[in-house]
Design a protein around this motif. Structure first.
Motif, PDB file in Angstrom:
ATOM      1  N   ILE A  69     133.122  -6.926  41.193  1.00 10.34           N
ATOM      2  CA  ILE A  69     132.691  -8.293  40.845  1.00 10.34           C
ATOM      3  C   ILE A  69     133.891  -9.089  40.325  1.00 10.34           C
ATOM      4  CG2 ILE A  69     131.938  -7.711  38.488  1.00 10.34           C
ATOM      5  CD1 ILE A  69     129.634  -9.734  38.843  1.00 10.34           C
ATOM      6  N   HIS A  70     134.825  -8.391  39.681  1.00  4.36           N
ATOM      7  CA  HIS A  70     136.074  -9.023  39.235  1.00  4.36           C
ATOM      8  C   HIS A  70     137.229  -8.558  40.125  1.00  4.36           C
ATOM      9  CE1 HIS A  70     134.149  -9.807  35.091  1.00  4.36           C
ATOM     10  NE2 HIS A  70     134.198 -10.936  35.781  1.00  4.36           N
ATOM     11  N   ALA A  71     137.995  -9.533  40.618  1.00  5.68           N
ATOM     12  CA  ALA A  71     138.972  -9.277  41.669  1.00  5.68           C
ATOM     13  C   ALA A  71     140.024  -8.225  41.293  1.00  5.68           C
ATOM     14  CB  ALA A  71     139.655 -10.592  42.031  1.00  5.68           C
ATOM     15  N   ARG A  72     140.578  -8.334  40.087  1.00  5.47           N
ATOM     16  CA  ARG A  72     141.726  -7.490  39.721  1.00  5.47           C
ATOM     17  C   ARG A  72     141.356  -6.068  39.374  1.00  5.47           C
ATOM     18  NH1 ARG A  72     142.637 -11.005  34.257  1.00  5.47           N
ATOM     19  NH2 ARG A  72     140.795 -10.301  33.099  1.00  5.47           N
ATOM     20  N   GLU A  73     140.077  -5.776  39.226  1.00  2.00           N
ATOM     21  CA  GLU A  73     139.647  -4.452  38.763  1.00  2.00           C
ATOM     22  C   GLU A  73     139.515  -3.506  39.948  1.00  2.00           C
ATOM     23  OE1 GLU A  73     136.133  -5.515  36.487  1.00  2.00           O
ATOM     24  OE2 GLU A  73     137.294  -6.905  35.248  1.00  2.00           O
ATOM     25  N   TRP A  74     140.637  -3.197  40.584  1.00  2.00           N
ATOM     26  CA  TRP A  74     140.633  -2.502  41.874  1.00  2.00           C
ATOM     27  C   TRP A  74     139.994  -1.118  41.827  1.00  2.00           C
ATOM     28  CZ3 TRP A  74     146.138  -3.288  44.457  1.00  2.00           C
ATOM     29  CH2 TRP A  74     146.321  -4.654  44.693  1.00  2.00           C
ATOM     30  N   TRP A 131     144.188 -11.969  39.226  1.00  2.00           N
ATOM     31  CA  TRP A 131     143.073 -12.902  39.417  1.00  2.00           C
ATOM     32  C   TRP A 131     141.757 -12.190  39.125  1.00  2.00           C
ATOM     33  CZ3 TRP A 131     143.000 -17.953  39.747  1.00  2.00           C
ATOM     34  CH2 TRP A 131     141.810 -18.589  40.148  1.00  2.00           C
ATOM     35  N   ARG A 132     140.857 -12.863  38.412  1.00  2.00           N
ATOM     36  CA  ARG A 132     139.585 -12.259  37.992  1.00  2.00           C
ATOM     37  C   ARG A 132     138.365 -12.849  38.713  1.00  2.00           C
ATOM     38  NH1 ARG A 132     136.761 -10.320  33.183  1.00  2.00           N
ATOM     39  NH2 ARG A 132     135.095 -11.719  32.548  1.00  2.00           N
ATOM     40  N   LYS A 133     138.408 -14.147  38.971  1.00  2.00           N
ATOM     41  CA  LYS A 133     137.219 -14.889  39.407  1.00  2.00           C
ATOM     42  C   LYS A 133     137.021 -14.795  40.922  1.00  2.00           C
ATOM     43  CE  LYS A 133     138.898 -18.688  37.391  1.00  2.00           C
ATOM     44  NZ  LYS A 133     138.903 -20.099  36.923  1.00  2.00           N
ATOM     45  N   PHE A 214     130.163  -1.933  37.969  1.00  2.00           N
ATOM     46  CA  PHE A 214     131.416  -1.255  37.622  1.00  2.00           C
ATOM     47  C   PHE A 214     132.572  -2.224  37.435  1.00  2.00           C
ATOM     48  CE2 PHE A 214     128.686   2.005  39.091  1.00  2.00           C
ATOM     49  CZ  PHE A 214     129.023   3.089  38.292  1.00  2.00           C
ATOM     50  N   HIS A 215     133.206  -2.107  36.263  1.00  2.00           N
ATOM     51  CA  HIS A 215     134.357  -2.918  35.883  1.00  2.00           C
ATOM     52  C   HIS A 215     135.489  -2.004  35.430  1.00  2.00           C
ATOM     53  CE1 HIS A 215     132.319  -6.978  35.207  1.00  2.00           C
ATOM     54  NE2 HIS A 215     131.261  -6.186  35.334  1.00  2.00           N
ATOM     55  N   SER A 216     136.641  -2.608  35.180  1.00  2.00           N
ATOM     56  CA  SER A 216     137.669  -1.927  34.412  1.00  2.00           C
ATOM     57  C   SER A 216     138.323  -2.978  33.523  1.00  2.00           C
ATOM     58  CB  SER A 216     138.718  -1.292  35.325  1.00  2.00           C
ATOM     59  OG  SER A 216     139.517  -2.274  35.959  1.00  2.00           O
ATOM     60  N   TYR A 217     138.952  -2.633  32.399  1.00  2.00           N
ATOM     61  CA  TYR A 217     139.110  -1.270  31.948  1.00  2.00           C
ATOM     62  C   TYR A 217     138.737  -1.218  30.471  1.00  2.00           C
ATOM     63  CZ  TYR A 217     143.281  -3.333  29.826  1.00  2.00           C
ATOM     64  OH  TYR A 217     144.126  -4.150  29.102  1.00  2.00           O
TER      65      TYR A 217
HETATM   66 ZN    ZN Z   1     135.236  -7.031  34.861  1.00  2.00          ZN
END
Ligand code: ZN
Ligand code: PAY
Length: 332
Positions: A69-74, A131-133, A214-217
């Motif tokens: 859902i958040h771009a940078r959280e690969w 980038w997050r959004k 699922f997100h990080s971190y």
């Molecule tokens: Zn996140």
């Protein structure tokens, strides 16, 4: 027959590679896999959902999983792809997988924000890589720079999708400034990505009993509610017991320690998040948010090395299996 599909789970993959993998699974295992788009992003990408389940019936409990859902959280899409591969390709070898796929329907979106993800892959510039959004079209606002200077116009792209759900929308830990990393958008569900989650989940008419995002971190396993300190659902004891058990199972593999609690109590209050919406609006009993590796307080937390993908996936899968088990015990 040994239908091996070439896909390296130990690497970060592009959106196109991800789609190709899901389609290959659907073609190879038509008895247990269906792939369908649930929406189209601003940049025209189809958001793929993979449904995994045999002998599908309306009364089988459903479990929702989303990543990216958040771009940078690969690491998030990477672990979700690992879950998919376990469920689908270990089905014939592993009785645990067979039970999970026979007795539940899994609705999995490995990459919910493909526009943002592809953007974050397009350059190692920090502005881009971090980038997050999503990549919603440019919005402008007037900003005053000082008492005696005229306001200037600032224009920025992207909405924070985890502020765009309809749960105390725009109240805390979010921003109305389009240039902010936590810009909540013009109204709840203004974005195609969040709408596609809403419409799909709503369309299942209460079948989905568990919602995992699922997100990080930071290594936190969160349960609702995240919008306000010390605010819990009525059945918080069920949720915290399940979360603690899941975190224990996770830790048992490599010793990775997780904090368990609400987002507000463990990190910061933020409203408009999907996990809160799933519980508060959709009444989904088991709603959890994972903050994956690495631990809190590192400077490069979003840049998790590829050699950590498999260990992170394996330990997290232990936690997910506990939650799935609990779902079955409650709803079978
Ligand atoms: Zn996140
Ligand atoms: O429910 O408390 C909540 C939401 C928590 C996440 C959010 O802000 O959406 C936490 C952050 C995330 O994964 O997006 C944490 C990371 C480290 C960040 O970017 O701040």
């Amino acid at each position: 027959p040994e239908n091996r599909i070439a896909f390296n789970l130990a690497k970060y993959h592009s959106f196109a590679e991800t789609i190709n993998y899901l389609n290959a699974l659907a073609i190879t295992y038509p008895d247990r896999v269906h792939v369908m788009p649930i929406g189209i992003t601003h940049e025209g990408r189809q958001i793929p959902l993979i449904k995994i389940g045999t002998r599908s019936r309306a009364d089988k409990p459903g479990i929702w999983i989303d990543g990216g859902i958040h771009a940078r959280e690969w690491i998030s899409p990477a672990v979700v792809l690992y879950f998919i591969s376990q469920l689908v390709t270990e089905y014939d070898r592993d009785p645990t997988m067979r039970n999970l796929v026979d007795s539940m329907d899994w609705y999995i979106v490995p990459l919910l924000n493909p526009d943002g993800y592809e953007y974050s892959r397009s350059s190692s510039d920090v502005e881009v890589r971090l980038w997050r959004k999503n990549r919603s079209p440019t919005m402008c606002t007037q900003v005053s720079t000082g008492l005696f200077s005229p306001p200037t116009t600032q224009c920025c792209q992207g909405v924070d999708l985890n502020r765009n759900f309809d749960w105390f929308f725009g109240q805390v830990g979010s921003s109305t400034d389009p240039c902010s990393e936590i810009y909540n958008g013009r109204f709840a569900f203004s974005e195609p990505e969040t709408r596609s989650v809403r419409d799909f989940v709503t369309g299942q008419n209460g079948k989905i009993k568990t919602f995992l995002t699922f997100h990080s971190y930071s290594q936190i396993l969160m349960y609702p509610f995240g919008h306000q300190l010390r605010t819990y659902p009525n059945d918080v004891n069920d949720l915290s017991a399940t979360a603690n058990k899941a975190a224990q199972a996770l830790q048992s593999m490599y010793g990775t320690k997780y904090t368990v609690g609400t987002g507000a109590d463990t990190l910061y209050p933020a409203s408009g998040g999907s996990e809160d919406w799933a519980k508060g609006q959709m009444n989904i009993k088991y709603s959890f948010l994972f903050e994956l590796r690495p631990e809190d307080n590192v400077w490069d937390g979003f840049l998790l090395a590829e050699n950590q993908i498999i260990p992170t996936s394996r330990e997290t899968w232990e936690a997910v299996k506990i939650i799935a088990d609990q779902t079955l015990q409650t709803f079978r």
